[in-house]
Design an enzyme around this catalytic site. Structure first.
Site, mmCIF file in Angstrom:
data_model
loop_
_atom_site.group_PDB
_atom_site.id
_atom_site.type_symbol
_atom_site.label_atom_id
_atom_site.label_comp_id
_atom_site.label_asym_id
_atom_site.label_seq_id
_atom_site.Cartn_x
_atom_site.Cartn_y
_atom_site.Cartn_z
ATOM 1 N N ASP A 1 0.831 -1.199 0.000
ATOM 2 C CA ASP A 1 0.000 0.000 0.000
ATOM 3 C C ASP A 1 0.874 1.261 0.000
ATOM 4 O OD1 ASP A 1 -2.298 1.844 0.878
ATOM 5 O OD2 ASP A 1 -3.273 -0.109 0.924
ATOM 6 N N HIS B 1 -3.740 6.086 3.602
ATOM 7 C CA HIS B 1 -4.484 4.900 3.155
ATOM 8 C C HIS B 1 -3.942 3.611 3.767
ATOM 9 C CE1 HIS B 1 -5.784 1.858 0.083
ATOM 10 N NE2 HIS B 1 -6.866 2.611 0.044
ATOM 11 N N SER C 1 -11.234 -0.911 -0.581
ATOM 12 C CA SER C 1 -9.947 -0.895 0.134
ATOM 13 C C SER C 1 -10.138 -1.198 1.607
ATOM 14 C CB SER C 1 -9.293 0.483 0.016
ATOM 15 O OG SER C 1 -8.586 0.627 -1.171
#
Length: 381
Positions: A138, A170, A327
């Site tokens: 990520d 994120h 996600s």
């Protein structure tokens, strides 16, 4: 005097010619660089014994610049202009030349999802993900967050070399859903005792080249990860990306990937890559009422669903926040795989996947819901 004038005239003419030639060369160089793009050059299997130097020569001779040669994929990332692409495609040692596409994080923006997938039932039995290594491929993980225990990692983003800095937040959010600690603060992850590894392949804008992702997956293979979480994807397939994902799975790793946030488009699949590859577990998102999130991608490639709406998790700087996206659904599946492996350490990745899919709660048409909502309590029986 006349001779002196002639000499000055010749000197001026030569200077003018040199200046024009240099300007023309500069213009050509500028023109060439403006057409250069990033590609992945794959070599034929019959050339697998070809040395790294020879592969580099093949690309360099065509005017390309090699950026990186892969370990498990018989290919190299390179910068090429249009002429080099055409010439490489004709080279007998080259199997394919494909653009080095860019993937993006699948996020839109308490952990009710932890209870929704029945994780507390395993926690109460003492199974919390101990001795299971999870690679979060990520944007990095903020290792200073008090609710996270990051054991290691690596960065493959050339301009951002610290895997423990997360400019987009994120990766830190994803990591918290997988394994936020059971420490009386903040939130609780699906597998709070799992070992997190920050594999940075997305930059601070949430984007990353496919070649960076390939490098990240290769790192996970080389470092014996048990689970890979990829809350990212792109709309375009890649031979090299598929090859390394398949290699990860054949190496025994459970690979969970976000299906995408493209919603539905009639009968057309909107699942992105790498989730679209059969070897991955493609994860869609539902809300707290088990309804498919409107943004969740659909298609025959969809495998399972997990909570992905208003998911509360960790953020950089020791903070917390709620995000939406497939996600956010995917780390529920990665965490569930870690819980199962902590209870059944001898199970193969194929067994873990089969149990997650075969015990999922049916929610509706598989095109929209896959096998249904994962139930880790049932899967671990």
């Amino acid at each position: 005097m006349r001779s002196k004038k002639l000499w000055i005239s010749l000197l001026f003419a030569l200077t003018l010619i040199f200046t024009m030639a240099f300007s023309n060369m500069s213009a050509q160089a500028a023109g060439k660089s403006s057409t250069e793009k990033k590609y992945i050059v794959g070599f034929k299997q019959t050339m697998s014994a070809m040395s790294s130097a020879k592969k580099k020569d093949v690309i360099s001779e065509k005017g390309g610049k090699v950026q990186k040669q892969f370990k498990y994929v018989n290919a190299a990332a390179a910068t090429l202009d249009e002429k080099a692409v055409k010439e490489l495609k004709k080279d007998p040692s080259v199997a394919y030349v494909e653009e080095d596409h860019i993937a993006h994080e699948y996020a839109q923006s308490v952990p009710y999802g932890i209870s929704q997938i029945k994780a507390p039932a395993l926690h109460s039995q003492g199974y919390t993900g101990s001795n299971v290594k999870v690679a979060v491929i990520d944007s990095g993980i903020d290792s200073s967050h008090p609710d996270l225990n990051v054991r290691g990692g690596a960065s493959f983003v050339p301009s951002e070399t610290n895997p423990y800095q997360d400019g987009s937040s994120h990766g830190t959010h994803v990591a918290g859903t997988i394994a936020a600690l059971n420490n009386s603060i903040g939130v609780l992850g699906v597998a709070p005792s799992a070992s997190l590894y920050a594999v940075k392949v997305l930059d601070s804008t949430g984007s990353g080249q496919y070649s960076w992702i390939i490098n990240g997956i290769e790192w996970a293979i080389s470092n014996n990860m048990d689970v890979i979480n990829m809350s990212l994807g792109g709309p375009t397939g890649s031979t090299a990306l598929k090859t390394v994902v398949d290699k990860a799975v054949s190496s025994g790793i459970v690979v969970a990937a976000a299906a995408g946030n493209e919603g539905s488009s009639g009968s057309t699949s909107t699942v992105g890559y790498p989730a679209k590859y059969p070897s991955t577990i493609a994860v869609g998102a539902v809300n707290s009422s088990n309804q498919r999130a409107s943004f969740s991608s659909v298609g025959s490639e969809l495998d399972v669903m997990a909570p992905g709406v208003s998911i509360q998790s960790t953020l950089p700087g020791g903070t917390y926040g709620a995000y939406n996206g497939t996600s956010m659904a995917t780390p529920h599946v990665a965490g569930a795989a870690a819980l199962i492996l902590s209870k059944h350490p001898t199970w193969t990745n194929a067994q873990v996947r089969d149990r997650l899919e075969s015990t999922a709660t049916y929610l509706g048409n598989s095109f929209y819901y896959g096998k249904g909502l994962i139930n880790v309590q049932a899967a671990a029986q």
